[in-house]
Scaffold this active site. Structure first.
Site, PDB file in Angstrom:
ATOM      1  N   GLU A   1       4.537   1.887  -1.331  1.00  0.00           N
ATOM      2  CA  GLU A   1       4.022   1.819  -2.726  1.00  0.00           C
ATOM      3  C   GLU A   1       2.796   2.602  -3.774  1.00  0.00           C
ATOM      4  O   GLU A   1       3.345   3.565  -4.623  1.00  0.00           O
ATOM      5  CB  GLU A   1       4.835   0.979  -2.922  1.00  0.00           C
ATOM      6  CG  GLU A   1       6.231  -0.037  -2.744  1.00  0.00           C
ATOM      7  CD  GLU A   1       6.438  -1.066  -3.619  1.00  0.00           C
ATOM      8  OE1 GLU A   1       7.151  -1.651  -4.394  1.00  0.00           O
ATOM      9  OE2 GLU A   1       6.176  -2.157  -2.575  1.00  0.00           O
ATOM     10  N   ARG A  54     -18.263  -1.446  -2.145  1.00  0.00           N
ATOM     11  CA  ARG A  54     -18.000   0.582  -2.491  1.00  0.00           C
ATOM     12  C   ARG A  54     -17.885   0.126  -4.522  1.00  0.00           C
ATOM     13  O   ARG A  54     -18.638   1.475  -5.000  1.00  0.00           O
ATOM     14  CB  ARG A  54     -16.639   1.257  -2.158  1.00  0.00           C
ATOM     15  CG  ARG A  54     -16.803   2.546  -1.731  1.00  0.00           C
ATOM     16  CD  ARG A  54     -15.834   2.380  -1.898  1.00  0.00           C
ATOM     17  NE  ARG A  54     -14.325   2.306  -2.582  1.00  0.00           N
ATOM     18  CZ  ARG A  54     -13.378   2.815  -2.011  1.00  0.00           C
ATOM     19  NH1 ARG A  54     -13.351   3.499  -1.151  1.00  0.00           N
ATOM     20  NH2 ARG A  54     -12.738   2.296  -2.785  1.00  0.00           N
ATOM     21  N   ASP A  99       0.927  -1.435  -0.049  1.00  0.00           N
ATOM     22  CA  ASP A  99      -0.032  -0.308  -0.378  1.00  0.00           C
ATOM     23  C   ASP A  99       0.758   1.345   0.039  1.00  0.00           C
ATOM     24  O   ASP A  99       0.317   2.315  -0.750  1.00  0.00           O
ATOM     25  CB  ASP A  99      -1.156  -0.092   1.243  1.00  0.00           C
ATOM     26  CG  ASP A  99      -1.858  -1.258   1.512  1.00  0.00           C
ATOM     27  OD1 ASP A  99      -2.488  -1.851  -0.118  1.00  0.00           O
ATOM     28  OD2 ASP A  99      -2.796  -0.768   2.471  1.00  0.00           O
ATOM     29  N   LYS A 137      -8.832   3.224  11.703  1.00  0.00           N
ATOM     30  CA  LYS A 137      -9.216   3.180  10.281  1.00  0.00           C
ATOM     31  C   LYS A 137      -8.504   1.354   9.821  1.00  0.00           C
ATOM     32  O   LYS A 137      -7.757   0.958   9.637  1.00  0.00           O
ATOM     33  CB  LYS A 137      -7.857   4.389   9.074  1.00  0.00           C
ATOM     34  CG  LYS A 137      -8.300   3.653   7.498  1.00  0.00           C
ATOM     35  CD  LYS A 137      -7.480   5.335   6.881  1.00  0.00           C
ATOM     36  CE  LYS A 137      -7.919   4.484   5.477  1.00  0.00           C
ATOM     37  NZ  LYS A 137      -7.925   2.929   4.688  1.00  0.00           N
ATOM     38  N   LYS A 151     -13.042  13.086  11.549  1.00  0.00           N
ATOM     39  CA  LYS A 151     -13.858  13.696  10.950  1.00  0.00           C
ATOM     40  C   LYS A 151     -14.424  14.281  11.990  1.00  0.00           C
ATOM     41  O   LYS A 151     -14.815  14.190  13.229  1.00  0.00           O
ATOM     42  CB  LYS A 151     -15.810  12.080  11.139  1.00  0.00           C
ATOM     43  CG  LYS A 151     -15.267  10.828  10.187  1.00  0.00           C
ATOM     44  CD  LYS A 151     -15.692   9.898  10.707  1.00  0.00           C
ATOM     45  CE  LYS A 151     -14.938   9.152   9.514  1.00  0.00           C
ATOM     46  NZ  LYS A 151     -16.432   7.646   9.620  1.00  0.00           N
ATOM     47  N   LYS A 173      -3.077   8.038   7.793  1.00  0.00           N
ATOM     48  CA  LYS A 173      -1.798   6.456   7.704  1.00  0.00           C
ATOM     49  C   LYS A 173      -0.948   6.087   8.527  1.00  0.00           C
ATOM     50  O   LYS A 173      -0.022   7.556   9.172  1.00  0.00           O
ATOM     51  CB  LYS A 173      -1.308   6.421   6.055  1.00  0.00           C
ATOM     52  CG  LYS A 173      -2.855   6.453   5.526  1.00  0.00           C
ATOM     53  CD  LYS A 173      -3.244   5.360   4.452  1.00  0.00           C
ATOM     54  CE  LYS A 173      -4.347   5.303   3.834  1.00  0.00           C
ATOM     55  NZ  LYS A 173      -4.321   4.319   2.636  1.00  0.00           N
TER      56      LYS A 173
HETATM   57  P1  NAD Z   1      -8.877   4.295   2.000  1.00  0.00           P
HETATM   58  O1  NAD Z   1      -8.728   2.987   1.649  1.00  0.00           O
HETATM   59  O2  NAD Z   1      -7.286   4.924   1.463  1.00  0.00           O
HETATM   60  O3  NAD Z   1      -9.058   5.189   2.249  1.00  0.00           O
HETATM   61  C1  NAD Z   1     -11.162   5.363   2.483  1.00  0.00           C
HETATM   62  C2  NAD Z   1     -11.548   3.474   3.496  1.00  0.00           C
HETATM   63  O4  NAD Z   1     -11.473   3.858   4.810  1.00  0.00           O
HETATM   64  C3  NAD Z   1     -13.322   3.236   3.236  1.00  0.00           C
HETATM   65  O5  NAD Z   1     -13.517   3.344   1.627  1.00  0.00           O
HETATM   66  C4  NAD Z   1     -13.726   2.331   4.453  1.00  0.00           C
HETATM   67  O6  NAD Z   1     -13.290   1.678   3.722  1.00  0.00           O
HETATM   68  C5  NAD Z   1     -12.410   2.137   4.811  1.00  0.00           C
HETATM   69  N1  NAD Z   1     -12.062   3.204   6.414  1.00  0.00           N
HETATM   70  C6  NAD Z   1     -11.813   2.101   7.440  1.00  0.00           C
HETATM   71  N2  NAD Z   1     -11.984   1.816   8.535  1.00  0.00           N
HETATM   72  C7  NAD Z   1     -12.904   3.912   8.444  1.00  0.00           C
HETATM   73  C8  NAD Z   1     -13.436   4.450   9.319  1.00  0.00           C
HETATM   74  N3  NAD Z   1     -13.141   4.513  10.325  1.00  0.00           N
HETATM   75  N4  NAD Z   1     -14.244   5.643   8.364  1.00  0.00           N
HETATM   76  C9  NAD Z   1     -14.866   5.648   7.715  1.00  0.00           C
HETATM   77  N5  NAD Z   1     -13.936   4.646   6.356  1.00  0.00           N
HETATM   78  C10 NAD Z   1     -12.799   3.659   6.552  1.00  0.00           C
HETATM   79  O7  NAD Z   1      -9.132   4.691   0.179  1.00  0.00           O
HETATM   80  P2  NAD Z   1      -9.314   3.952  -0.828  1.00  0.00           P
HETATM   81  O8  NAD Z   1      -9.722   4.242  -1.591  1.00  0.00           O
HETATM   82  O9  NAD Z   1     -10.364   2.826  -0.050  1.00  0.00           O
HETATM   83  O10 NAD Z   1      -7.745   3.038  -1.177  1.00  0.00           O
HETATM   84  C11 NAD Z   1      -7.100   3.410  -1.393  1.00  0.00           C
HETATM   85  C12 NAD Z   1      -6.121   2.549  -0.515  1.00  0.00           C
HETATM   86  O11 NAD Z   1      -5.597   1.606  -0.964  1.00  0.00           O
HETATM   87  C13 NAD Z   1      -4.734   3.200  -0.989  1.00  0.00           C
HETATM   88  O12 NAD Z   1      -4.250   4.790  -0.141  1.00  0.00           O
HETATM   89  C14 NAD Z   1      -4.128   1.893  -1.042  1.00  0.00           C
HETATM   90  O13 NAD Z   1      -3.516   2.103   0.396  1.00  0.00           O
HETATM   91  C15 NAD Z   1      -4.924   1.472  -1.236  1.00  0.00           C
HETATM   92  N6  NAD Z   1      -4.681   1.107  -2.260  1.00  0.00           N
HETATM   93  C16 NAD Z   1      -3.256  -0.110  -2.378  1.00  0.00           C
HETATM   94  C17 NAD Z   1      -2.794  -0.461  -3.530  1.00  0.00           C
HETATM   95  C18 NAD Z   1      -2.030  -1.812  -3.710  1.00  0.00           C
HETATM   96  O14 NAD Z   1      -2.052  -2.288  -4.825  1.00  0.00           O
HETATM   97  N7  NAD Z   1      -1.435  -1.973  -2.836  1.00  0.00           N
HETATM   98  C19 NAD Z   1      -4.229  -0.397  -4.856  1.00  0.00           C
HETATM   99  C20 NAD Z   1      -5.342   0.490  -4.808  1.00  0.00           C
HETATM  100  C21 NAD Z   1      -5.582   0.646  -3.735  1.00  0.00           C
END
Ligand code: NAD
Length: 363
Positions: free
Chosen positions: A40, A148, A38, A127, A322, A346
């Protein structure tokens, strides 16, 4: 700061980063099999964001910086989210948290919701590192569950969600006509390890980390497989809410349901809304949720959670702040893919990489 490598102009660098991020999105969101950590991924995203900030003419609606997740897989039925499921803006250091708090405070003071010397109140949560889900209850009964997806349309995983024991099929007490609960499906670390041992013994797929195990387990075409997986759930938000008990406007009106404002809410703060969801029988992370004031309060929560992170039974990849007041959230509003009233802070990268196993991923 430009991310272009030698011989590459900004447009070419943006195209390269987008192609790379899209590929990672598909592996992560569609196949539940990421090939990079994540941290990276976040690094590439930040590079693209910086490049687009320097060259706004390069921003397109299709850019991964403007979109949430990935399109749903057609093997599942699709569900249109009446209230979109967005992502969260990220912060990686104190400076970014302070800047977030300053933006919030300035906007709320400008709108007369905070006095000149008053600081903003926040609701702080863990999170959780699982996958977001939307549960739709009608007259207190669970009628639909969706992932989602790309934020506008998700996958219909109702049959699978019904196998998760933590999720009530029937709400307690006086439930509204329509209630969409948003939260995270996750797997505890110990359960993940047991599952992988069992999978390896049967020569079946082993998962990269608990997050991918949870996502892979939920997105099974056969709900009997999901039923055998130890999935858990915590609610942290809501989508559409209509027809509160004791009010006259009890009927769900398709025509007026199209935006968050279409919802009628029984409480005026995020924390009180979660307490209400808990009263209705939904699991809420009461033990770790916390109210804090100003950037200092947020940083204190971050430090406290950082210290207990290793003792938690599940993975978290940060904390979420929030703005607690719902009228204040409304004033702050949204940007393309995330609310302006919330921030994901993060944790540092090291742990993020240790969970990636050296396994071959077939896409
Ligand atoms: P995110 O995970 O940074 O944040 C949004 C998500 O957080 C929400 O959809 C929800 O599922 C979660 N969440 C957990 N606790 C929560 C809380 N208390 N309140 C609200 N939401 C909460 O964003 P994203 O768009 O889901 O994903 C992006 C992240 O996923 C990236 O920053 C990366 O870390 C990871 N990612 C990794 C890869 C990979 O190849 N390793 C690929 C895509 C995404």
């Amino acid at each position: 700061m430009s991310s272009a490598s030698a011989g590459e102009n900004a447009a070419q660098a943006a195209a390269r980063l987008r192609a790379e991020l899209e590929q990672h999105n598909v592996r992560y969101y569609v196949y539940d099999e990421p090939s990079v950590s994540d941290a990276e991924y976040d690094g590439l995203m930040r590079e693209l964001e910086a490049l687009e900030a320097e060259h706004p003419e390069l921003v397109t609606p299709e850019s991964p910086t403007q979109r949430v997740g990935a399109a749903p897989v057609s093997a599942f039925g699709s569900v249109r989210h009446v209230v979109p499921m967005l992502s969260l803006n990220n912060a990686f250091d104190e400076e970014e948290v302070v800047a977030f708090d300053r933006r919030v405070t300035d906007t709320l003071r400008g709108a007369g919701l905070l006095g000149p010397a008053q600081q903003a109140d926040y609701f702080c949560e863990l999170k959780l590192d699982g996958l977001a889900i939307s549960l739709r209850y009608e007259d207190g009964r669970l009628v639909q569950a969706a992932t989602r997806g790309d934020g506008q349309t998700g996958e219909d995983v109702t049959s699978n969600i019904r196998t998760i024991k933590a999720i009530p099929l029937q709400l307690k007490g006086a439930a509204p006509k329509v209630l969409e609960v948003r939260g995270e499906v996750l797997m505890n670390r110990a359960d993940f390890e047991k599952l992988n041992v069992a999978q390896a013994k049967r020569d079946e797929k082993v998962f990269v980390n608990p997050r991918n195990a949870a996502a892979g387990s939920l997105r099974q075409l056969d709900p009997r497989i999901t039923a055998k997986r130890p999935l858990r759930f915590f609610a942290y938000g809501w989508g559409e809410v209509q027809g509160l008990p004791g009010t006259q406007s009890g009927l769900f009106d398709e025509a007026s349901a199209g935006a968050a404002e279409a919802s009628e809410l029984p409480q005026k703060s995020h924390g009180a809304m979660l307490a209400w969801l808990h009263e209705l029988g939904l699991p809420v992370n009461l033990m770790h949720n916390h109210r804090a004031t100003g950037a200092e309060g947020l940083m204190a929560f971050y430090a406290k959670v950082g210290a207990l992170r290793a003792t938690l039974p599940y993975d978290i990849d940060g904390v979420v702040y929030k703005v607690d007041s719902l009228p204040a959230q409304k004033v702050l509003g949204f940007v393309a893919r995330a609310p302006r009233f919330a921030l994901a802070h993060k944790f540092a990268a090291e742990e993020a990489t240790t969970t990636l196993l050296d396994i071959e991923v077939q896409v």
